[in-house]
Scaffold this active site. Structure first.
Site, PDB file in Angstrom:
ATOM      1  N   ALA A 162       0.814  -1.222   0.000  1.00 32.27           N
ATOM      2  CA  ALA A 162       0.000   0.000   0.000  1.00 32.27           C
ATOM      3  C   ALA A 162       0.840   1.262   0.000  1.00 32.27           C
ATOM      4  O   ALA A 162       0.382   2.315  -0.455  1.00 32.27           O
ATOM      5  CB  ALA A 162      -0.940  -0.008   1.208  1.00 32.27           C
ATOM      6  N   TYR A 186      -5.196   4.867  -2.457  1.00 31.79           N
ATOM      7  CA  TYR A 186      -5.753   5.965  -1.665  1.00 31.79           C
ATOM      8  C   TYR A 186      -5.098   7.272  -2.131  1.00 31.79           C
ATOM      9  O   TYR A 186      -3.930   7.277  -2.544  1.00 31.79           O
ATOM     10  CB  TYR A 186      -5.466   5.696  -0.188  1.00 31.79           C
ATOM     11  CG  TYR A 186      -6.098   6.656   0.783  1.00 31.79           C
ATOM     12  CD1 TYR A 186      -7.449   6.565   1.088  1.00 31.79           C
ATOM     13  CD2 TYR A 186      -5.339   7.650   1.398  1.00 31.79           C
ATOM     14  CE1 TYR A 186      -8.029   7.451   1.997  1.00 31.79           C
ATOM     15  CE2 TYR A 186      -5.910   8.533   2.294  1.00 31.79           C
ATOM     16  CZ  TYR A 186      -7.267   8.429   2.587  1.00 31.79           C
ATOM     17  OH  TYR A 186      -7.835   9.307   3.472  1.00 31.79           O
ATOM     18  N   THR A 188      -3.490   9.788  -1.123  1.00 34.67           N
ATOM     19  CA  THR A 188      -2.170  10.256  -0.686  1.00 34.67           C
ATOM     20  C   THR A 188      -1.022   9.350  -1.126  1.00 34.67           C
ATOM     21  O   THR A 188       0.141   9.701  -0.919  1.00 34.67           O
ATOM     22  CB  THR A 188      -2.119  10.389   0.843  1.00 34.67           C
ATOM     23  OG1 THR A 188      -2.422   9.111   1.429  1.00 34.67           O
ATOM     24  CG2 THR A 188      -3.109  11.424   1.342  1.00 34.67           C
ATOM     25  N   LYS A 189      -1.327   8.197  -1.706  1.00 36.83           N
ATOM     26  CA  LYS A 189      -0.260   7.277  -2.103  1.00 36.83           C
ATOM     27  C   LYS A 189       0.569   7.863  -3.252  1.00 36.83           C
ATOM     28  O   LYS A 189       0.126   8.763  -3.963  1.00 36.83           O
ATOM     29  CB  LYS A 189      -0.846   5.931  -2.544  1.00 36.83           C
ATOM     30  CG  LYS A 189      -1.781   5.275  -1.542  1.00 36.83           C
ATOM     31  CD  LYS A 189      -1.113   4.951  -0.223  1.00 36.83           C
ATOM     32  CE  LYS A 189      -2.076   4.174   0.671  1.00 36.83           C
ATOM     33  NZ  LYS A 189      -1.522   3.921   2.012  1.00 36.83           N
ATOM     34  N   ASN A 190       1.748   7.313  -3.449  1.00 36.30           N
ATOM     35  CA  ASN A 190       2.584   7.791  -4.563  1.00 36.30           C
ATOM     36  C   ASN A 190       1.849   7.662  -5.895  1.00 36.30           C
ATOM     37  O   ASN A 190       1.985   8.516  -6.762  1.00 36.30           O
ATOM     38  CB  ASN A 190       3.907   7.030  -4.604  1.00 36.30           C
ATOM     39  CG  ASN A 190       4.830   7.435  -3.474  1.00 36.30           C
ATOM     40  OD1 ASN A 190       4.385   7.883  -2.419  1.00 36.30           O
ATOM     41  ND2 ASN A 190       6.130   7.273  -3.671  1.00 36.30           N
TER      42      ASN A 190
END
Length: 365
Positions: A162, A186, A188-190
């Site tokens: 994740a 999600y 905010t993920k890279n």
């Protein structure tokens, strides 16, 4: 000197470079009139598989479902044990519990925050069926000894990726070591969507087929339900947005690595910085430091208009949801959770902003 406010994350600013393409894609989506499991999902699955040089990717609704459906494919018996790091985010453990399995905690290496391979063998029992590794903060686990343990004990290996989109160990991407590589997208993920989204890399074609069946009410053919399934389909619109951002993932990761390198080079000795060993190429989804006065440090930075986060303030074994484990002791995990602080390190941040954070940090007394 007046200091500019620095948020921990600014998703509006992060996604600004893609807004024109998002708008065009949304217009195409509306014009097409196909909203569930259409061409965008199937195309993203192929493109995400190609990025990892893998054959099988199934899009699902979110990262938690990616873990749950991976475990469901294994047909474990109720009460079977799954080894998991003691300092992971709660979602990793919830997946095990939702499958009626027993999580067995193993402490991390305090230098890397990832599960300590040397401690895994002592946790294996006759009920152990799998290891669920977590590539925490964007750095891969030390996979060679883990793969050896998996082979010796004939265990399944599930990777919680994740936070590790594009991270590598010895040149091999996170999510390509185990039987399953579970991803969250999600925001905010890279590689972040504009809502919840997830995917699973499957080593075996049969598992890919089963996850596709599980995600769609247990159905391979409409209105014919062969197994007890879920509603966990990757949203067509989120897949479309992810397709726009996927070609920029390496660029996003490179920018975050550049910001992380500034912290690593310029932060003074009072801070414990993440250790990066040879063979590891992290992507810094989270750049965390540790400090014995973490709470006072966080307040100090806030007073200088710098927002930080704590990943995570409460260790899993102390959560109310895991009351049966509240009596257990995991001192390494506890120390990490009591001292860790996540600093701004986003695709939306500039090098000037990070140098401002560093200057403020180095004045902390």
């Amino acid at each position: 000197m007046s200091l500019m406010p620095i948020p921990y994350e600014n998703l509006k600013r992060l996604n600004q470079p893609f807004e024109t393409l998002f708008t065009k894609k949304f217009e195409d989506f509306l014009a097409k009139g196909w909203y569930i499991l259409g061409e965008e999902v199937s195309s993203f699955e192929k493109e995400f598989a190609a990025y990892h040089q893998e054959k099988h990717v199934a899009g699902v609704a979110n990262g938690l479902d990616a873990l749950i459906l991976s475990l469901k494919c294994c047909n474990f018996k109720k009460g079977d044990e799954v080894i998991v790091p003691s300092n992971t985010y709660i979602a990793t453990i919830l997946a095990i519990l939702h499958c009626d399995l027993t999580p067995v905690f193993v402490e991390p290496d305090i230098r890397t925050y990832n599960i300590d391979p040397e401690l895994i063998p002592a946790a294996i029992t006759s009920r152990t069926v799998a290891i669920m590794v977590v590539h925490l903060y964007g750095q891969c686990c030390e996979m060679d000894p883990i793969l050896s343990i998996v082979k010796d004990h004939q265990l399944k290996l599930i990777e919680d990726c994740a936070q590790a989109h594009g991270a590598t160990y010895k040149g091999k991407l996170a999510g390509t070591f185990g039987d399953f590589g579970a991803f969250s997208f999600y925001p905010t993920k890279n590689l972040g969507a504009l809502g919840d989204a997830g995917a699973v890399i499957c080593r075996a074609e049969a598992d890919d087929v089963q996850i596709r069946q599980f995600r769609n009410y247990g159905s391979k053919k409409k209105y014919h339900n062969d197994v007890v399934g879920y509603n966990s389909r990757l949203d067509e619109l989120q897949a479309a947005f992810l397709r726009i951002k996927l070609p920029h993932l390496d660029e996003i990761n490179s920018h975050k690595k550049k910001l992380a390198s500034l912290y690593l080079e310029h932060l003074d000795g009072q801070y414990i910085k993440p250790l990066v060993l040879a063979d590891f190429d992290p992507v810094y989804h989270i750049f965390n430091i540790r400090h014995p006065e973490r709470n006072r440090l966080k307040e100090y930075l806030s007073s200088h208009q710098i927002t930080t986060e704590i990943h995570y303030p409460v260790p899993p074994h102390e959560q109310k949801a895991l009351a049966a484990m509240n009596h257990l002791s995991y001192p390494v995990s506890t120390e990490i959770h009591q001292t860790t602080l996540s600093l701004p390190c986003s695709y939306a941040h500039t090098t000037e902003e990070i140098m401002q954070v560093i200057d403020v940090l180095n004045q902390f007394k």
